[in-house]
Design a protein around this motif. Structure first.
Motif, PDB file in Angstrom:
ATOM      1  N   ARG A 157      53.712  18.099 -54.087  1.00  0.00           N
ATOM      2  CA  ARG A 157      52.757  17.175 -54.705  1.00  0.00           C
ATOM      3  C   ARG A 157      53.475  16.016 -55.388  1.00  0.00           C
ATOM      4  O   ARG A 157      53.023  14.870 -55.350  1.00  0.00           O
ATOM      5  CB  ARG A 157      51.874  17.933 -55.691  1.00  0.00           C
ATOM      6  CG  ARG A 157      50.955  18.968 -55.024  1.00  0.00           C
ATOM      7  CD  ARG A 157      49.995  19.580 -56.003  1.00  0.00           C
ATOM      8  NE  ARG A 157      49.075  18.597 -56.528  1.00  0.00           N
ATOM      9  CZ  ARG A 157      48.213  18.836 -57.522  1.00  0.00           C
ATOM     10  NH1 ARG A 157      48.170  20.040 -58.076  1.00  0.00           N
ATOM     11  NH2 ARG A 157      47.400  17.899 -57.949  1.00  0.00           N
ATOM     12  N   ALA A 158      54.638  16.320 -55.999  1.00  0.00           N
ATOM     13  CA  ALA A 158      55.421  15.254 -56.626  1.00  0.00           C
ATOM     14  C   ALA A 158      55.948  14.283 -55.575  1.00  0.00           C
ATOM     15  O   ALA A 158      55.904  13.049 -55.759  1.00  0.00           O
ATOM     16  CB  ALA A 158      56.574  15.857 -57.430  1.00  0.00           C
ATOM     17  N   ALA A 159      56.463  14.814 -54.465  1.00  0.00           N
ATOM     18  CA  ALA A 159      56.977  13.955 -53.394  1.00  0.00           C
ATOM     19  C   ALA A 159      55.867  13.087 -52.821  1.00  0.00           C
ATOM     20  O   ALA A 159      56.073  11.893 -52.538  1.00  0.00           O
ATOM     21  CB  ALA A 159      57.588  14.816 -52.289  1.00  0.00           C
TER      22      ALA A 159
ATOM     23  N   LEU B 260      57.630  16.920 -49.031  1.00  0.00           N
ATOM     24  CA  LEU B 260      59.045  16.755 -49.361  1.00  0.00           C
ATOM     25  C   LEU B 260      59.908  16.850 -48.110  1.00  0.00           C
ATOM     26  O   LEU B 260      60.799  16.017 -47.893  1.00  0.00           O
ATOM     27  CB  LEU B 260      59.479  17.803 -50.382  1.00  0.00           C
ATOM     28  CG  LEU B 260      60.929  17.683 -50.870  1.00  0.00           C
ATOM     29  CD1 LEU B 260      61.163  16.337 -51.546  1.00  0.00           C
ATOM     30  CD2 LEU B 260      61.272  18.828 -51.823  1.00  0.00           C
ATOM     31  N   ALA B 261      59.658  17.853 -47.280  1.00  0.00           N
ATOM     32  CA  ALA B 261      60.405  17.986 -46.028  1.00  0.00           C
ATOM     33  C   ALA B 261      60.125  16.797 -45.113  1.00  0.00           C
ATOM     34  O   ALA B 261      61.019  16.344 -44.377  1.00  0.00           O
ATOM     35  CB  ALA B 261      60.038  19.294 -45.333  1.00  0.00           C
ATOM     36  N   GLY B 262      58.901  16.286 -45.153  1.00  0.00           N
ATOM     37  CA  GLY B 262      58.559  15.127 -44.331  1.00  0.00           C
ATOM     38  C   GLY B 262      59.366  13.899 -44.718  1.00  0.00           C
ATOM     39  O   GLY B 262      59.806  13.135 -43.854  1.00  0.00           O
ATOM     40  N   ILE B 263      59.571  13.690 -46.025  1.00  0.00           N
ATOM     41  CA  ILE B 263      60.385  12.561 -46.467  1.00  0.00           C
ATOM     42  C   ILE B 263      61.823  12.736 -45.992  1.00  0.00           C
ATOM     43  O   ILE B 263      62.464  11.790 -45.517  1.00  0.00           O
ATOM     44  CB  ILE B 263      60.322  12.420 -47.995  1.00  0.00           C
ATOM     45  CG1 ILE B 263      58.921  11.990 -48.424  1.00  0.00           C
ATOM     46  CG2 ILE B 263      61.363  11.428 -48.492  1.00  0.00           C
ATOM     47  CD1 ILE B 263      58.717  11.964 -49.930  1.00  0.00           C
ATOM     48  N   GLY B 264      62.345  13.956 -46.123  1.00  0.00           N
ATOM     49  CA  GLY B 264      63.695  14.219 -45.627  1.00  0.00           C
ATOM     50  C   GLY B 264      63.820  13.963 -44.140  1.00  0.00           C
ATOM     51  O   GLY B 264      64.811  13.378 -43.676  1.00  0.00           O
ATOM     52  N   LEU B 265      62.810  14.364 -43.388  1.00  0.00           N
ATOM     53  CA  LEU B 265      62.808  14.131 -41.943  1.00  0.00           C
ATOM     54  C   LEU B 265      62.768  12.642 -41.639  1.00  0.00           C
ATOM     55  O   LEU B 265      63.454  12.162 -40.726  1.00  0.00           O
ATOM     56  CB  LEU B 265      61.600  14.835 -41.324  1.00  0.00           C
ATOM     57  CG  LEU B 265      61.514  14.899 -39.804  1.00  0.00           C
ATOM     58  CD1 LEU B 265      62.738  15.573 -39.207  1.00  0.00           C
ATOM     59  CD2 LEU B 265      60.237  15.627 -39.393  1.00  0.00           C
ATOM     60  N   ALA B 266      61.985  11.889 -42.411  1.00  0.00           N
ATOM     61  CA  ALA B 266      61.917  10.436 -42.218  1.00  0.00           C
ATOM     62  C   ALA B 266      63.271   9.786 -42.460  1.00  0.00           C
ATOM     63  O   ALA B 266      63.679   8.873 -41.726  1.00  0.00           O
ATOM     64  CB  ALA B 266      60.869   9.836 -43.152  1.00  0.00           C
ATOM     65  N   VAL B 267      63.987  10.254 -43.489  1.00  0.00           N
ATOM     66  CA  VAL B 267      65.320   9.703 -43.786  1.00  0.00           C
ATOM     67  C   VAL B 267      66.269   9.959 -42.627  1.00  0.00           C
ATOM     68  O   VAL B 267      67.030   9.065 -42.212  1.00  0.00           O
ATOM     69  CB  VAL B 267      65.874  10.317 -45.092  1.00  0.00           C
ATOM     70  CG1 VAL B 267      67.338   9.934 -45.281  1.00  0.00           C
ATOM     71  CG2 VAL B 267      65.042   9.859 -46.291  1.00  0.00           C
TER      72      VAL B 267
ATOM     73  N   LEU C  16      57.473   4.803 -41.781  1.00  0.00           N
ATOM     74  CA  LEU C  16      57.793   6.142 -41.297  1.00  0.00           C
ATOM     75  C   LEU C  16      57.521   7.193 -42.373  1.00  0.00           C
ATOM     76  O   LEU C  16      56.952   8.257 -42.087  1.00  0.00           O
ATOM     77  CB  LEU C  16      59.253   6.199 -40.859  1.00  0.00           C
ATOM     78  CG  LEU C  16      59.758   7.537 -40.316  1.00  0.00           C
ATOM     79  CD1 LEU C  16      58.938   7.992 -39.114  1.00  0.00           C
ATOM     80  CD2 LEU C  16      61.238   7.432 -39.942  1.00  0.00           C
ATOM     81  N   VAL C  17      57.916   6.900 -43.618  1.00  0.00           N
ATOM     82  CA  VAL C  17      57.661   7.840 -44.715  1.00  0.00           C
ATOM     83  C   VAL C  17      56.164   8.095 -44.865  1.00  0.00           C
ATOM     84  O   VAL C  17      55.717   9.249 -44.983  1.00  0.00           O
ATOM     85  CB  VAL C  17      58.250   7.298 -46.037  1.00  0.00           C
ATOM     86  CG1 VAL C  17      57.767   8.134 -47.226  1.00  0.00           C
ATOM     87  CG2 VAL C  17      59.771   7.299 -45.986  1.00  0.00           C
TER      88      VAL C  17
END
Length: 432
Positions: free
Chosen positions: A65-67, A370-377, A38-39
Motif C-alpha cells: 500500500r505504501a509503494a 512493490l514487486a511491480g515497481i521493482g520489475l519496472a526498474v 511503466l511504473v
C-alpha cells in the motif's frame, strides 16, 4: 515535380534531427516519461479492470500500500502528461521546420498520425487495452486544425478542457445520477478477466479487450467513459503546443529565473494536490462503480489539477538539472531510451504481458505493487542498455524506422554511416 518531391521528402519537419542538432532535454524527458509510464502501467498489466470492486485491498500488506501511494504521488498522471506535452510540442517543431524549408506539412502529418493510429489500435486489440497511441493520433488532428489558431483560443481550450470534467461531475452530483453500471457488473467482470488473463486463451483475451473498449467508448453518449480521458490528455498536449509556439524550451540558460519560478510554483501546488488525491484513494478506497460522491468529486478534481501542474514542474526541474554537469551525468542516461520511445513503449507491453498473461509466465494477479515497481526498474534498466547498444549502430529505433517507412512509403537508410578512417602516413626511411 521531381524537385518539389525531393524538397518534401527531405523536409526537416519529418526527418530525424541530426544527433548534433538534437535537443537533449526532449530525449531525457521522453526517457523519464517512459519509466514513469511503466511504473504506473504495472498494476494494469497484472490485474483486471474493476479490481477495486472485487477487493478494495487486493494486496493489503503495508509495504504494498505504501509503494502504491508513493508511485501514485510521483507518477500518476504525470508521466503520460509529459508524453502528451511532448507530442504537442513536436507538432510545433514540425511546423517551424516545414515553414523554414517550404515543405507542405499537412499530407505527411496526416499519414503520420494515421499510421500511429493503426499501430495504437493493433497494440490495444492484440496486446494490451491500456494503449495511448490511438488517443494521441486522434487528438493530433485537433492540433493540426489549431495550427493557425490564436494563442488566446489555445489557452481558452486548455481552460475549457480543465473545467468541463468538473462541471460534469457537479451536474451528476446535483442530479443524483446513477452510475452507468452497478457494482455487481464490475465484480463479475473482474472475476471473469482474472480467469481469462491468468488461464484463458489468447482469443478470449482479444475479446475481453474489445469488450473493454466497447464499454469505454459506448459510455460517451451518456457523458461518461473515454471522453474525459481525451479531455485530460488534451490539456497537456495543448500546453506543449503552446510552449512550442513560444519556443519556451529553446533557451533554458537564458531564462533561468523564470524557469525556477515556474518550477517552485507548480511543484508546490502540484505536490499538494497529488498528495491529497493519493491519500484519499489510499485510506478510503472508492470502488469504480460507486456512483458520484462529493469525496469522489474532490479526488477527481485534485487529480485533474495535479496532472498539468506536476507535468510542468517536472519538465522545469529536468531542464534546470541539465544545466549542471552533475545533472547531465545522471539524466543523460535517459536520453537513449527517449530517442526510440515508440519501440520502448510497445516493448514494455510485450515484456509485461508475456510475464503476466496465460500464454507466458501467468503471473496475472500474483505481483503486488512493490514487486511491480521493482520489475519496472529491471525492465527499464534493460531498455537503457538495449537502446544505447542499438543507437550506436542504427539511426532509428526499429519501430521508429517502420513508422517512418510507412509514412513515406519508402525504406529509409537504417545503419549509421561510419566515417572512413584517416589514412595513415606512409612510413619513411632515412634518405628516402
Amino acid at each position: 515535380m521531381a524537385e518539389e518531391q525531393d524538397r518534401t521528402e527531405s523536409a526537416p519537419s519529418f526527418t530525424p534531427i541530426p544527433p548534433e542538432e538534437r535537443n537533449p532535454l526532449l530525449d531525457v524527458l521522453r526517457g523519464f516519461a517512459l519509466f514513469g509510464i511503466l511504473v504506473m502501467n504495472m498494476p494494469s498489466f497484472g490485474l483486471p479492470d474493476g479490481i477495486g470492486a472485487l477487493d478494495e485491498h487486493y494486496f493489503p500488506r503495508w509495504y504494498d500500500r505504501a509503494a502504491e501511494t508513493v508511485a501514485s504521488i510521483l507518477f500518476a498522471g504525470k508521466a503520460n502528461s509529459i508524453f502528451s506535452f511532448l507530442f504537442g510540442l513536436g507538432l510545433t517543431i514540425q511546423m517551424q521546420r516545414a515553414e523554414a524549408s517550404g515543405a507542405r506539412l499537412t499530407p505527411l502529418y496526416l499519414r503520420r498520425v494515421a499510421v500511429l493510429f493503426l499501430i495504437g489500435a493493433a497494440h490495444a486489440i492484440l496486446l494490451w487495452n491500456g494503449d495511448v497511441l490511438h488517443t494521441y493520433a486522434i487528438l493530433g488532428l485537433l492540433l493540426l486544425a489549431l495550427r493557425r489558431a490564436s494563442d488566446r483560443l489555445v489557452l481558452g481550450l486548455i481552460v475549457f478542457a480543465l473545467v468541463a470534467p468538473s462541471l460534469r461531475s457537479v451536474l451528476g452530483l446535483l442530479l443524483h445520477e446513477a452510475p452507468p453500471y452497478p457494482r455487481s457488473y464490475w465484480v463479475a467482470q473482474a472475476h471473469e478477466h482474472m480467469r481469462i488473463f491468468s488461464t484463458g486463451t489468447y482469443v478470449e483475451q482479444i475479446a475481453a479487450r474489445l469488450d473493454n473498449y466497447a464499454i469505454g467508448y459506448g459510455m460517451i453518449r451518456r457523458g461518461h467513459g473515454m471522453i474525459w480521458w481525451y479531455f485530460s490528455v488534451s490539456i497537456t498536449m495543448l500546453l506543449g503546443f503552446y510552449a512550442g509556439r513560444k519556443r519556451l524550451l529553446e533557451d533554458i540558460a537564458g531564462n533561468l529565473p523564470r524557469v525556477r519560478k515556474i518550477l517552485w510554483t507548480c511543484m508546490g501546488l502540484g505536490i499538494a494536490a497529488s498528495v491529497g488525491f493519493s491519500l484519499l484513494i489510499a485510506f478510503q478506497p472508492m470502488p469504480p462503480p460507486g456512483g458520484p460522491t462529493w469525496r469522489g468529486f474532490l479526488t477527481g478534481l485534485l487529480f485533474k489539477v495535479n496532472r498539468p501542474l506536476l507535468c510542468v514542474a517536472y519538465i522545469a526541474a529536468i531542464a534546470l538539472l541539465l544545466q549542471t554537469e552533475r545533472g547531465k551525468r545522471v539524466l543523460l542516461v535517459l536520453a537513449s531510451p527517449g530517442r526510440m520511445p515508440l519501440t520502448n513503449y510497445l516493448t514494455q507491453s510485450l515484456i509485461a504481458t508475456t510475464l503476466f498473461y496465460s500464454y507466458g509466465f501467468a503471473w496475472f494477479g500474483k505481483v503486488g505493487p512493490l514487486a511491480g515497481i521493482g520489475l519496472a526498474v529491471v525492465i527499464f534498466t534493460v531498455q537503457v542498455f538495449w537502446s544505447r547498444f542499438w543507437l550506436a549502430r542504427f539511426r532509428y529505433g526499429p519501430l521508429e524506422w517502420l513508422w517512418r517507412a510507412a509514412t513515406y512509403g519508402k525504406l529509409p537508410s537504417m545503419r549509421l554511416v561510419q566515417a572512413p578512417a584517416p589514412a595513415l602516413p606512409r612510413a619513411t626511411t632515412p634518405g628516402s
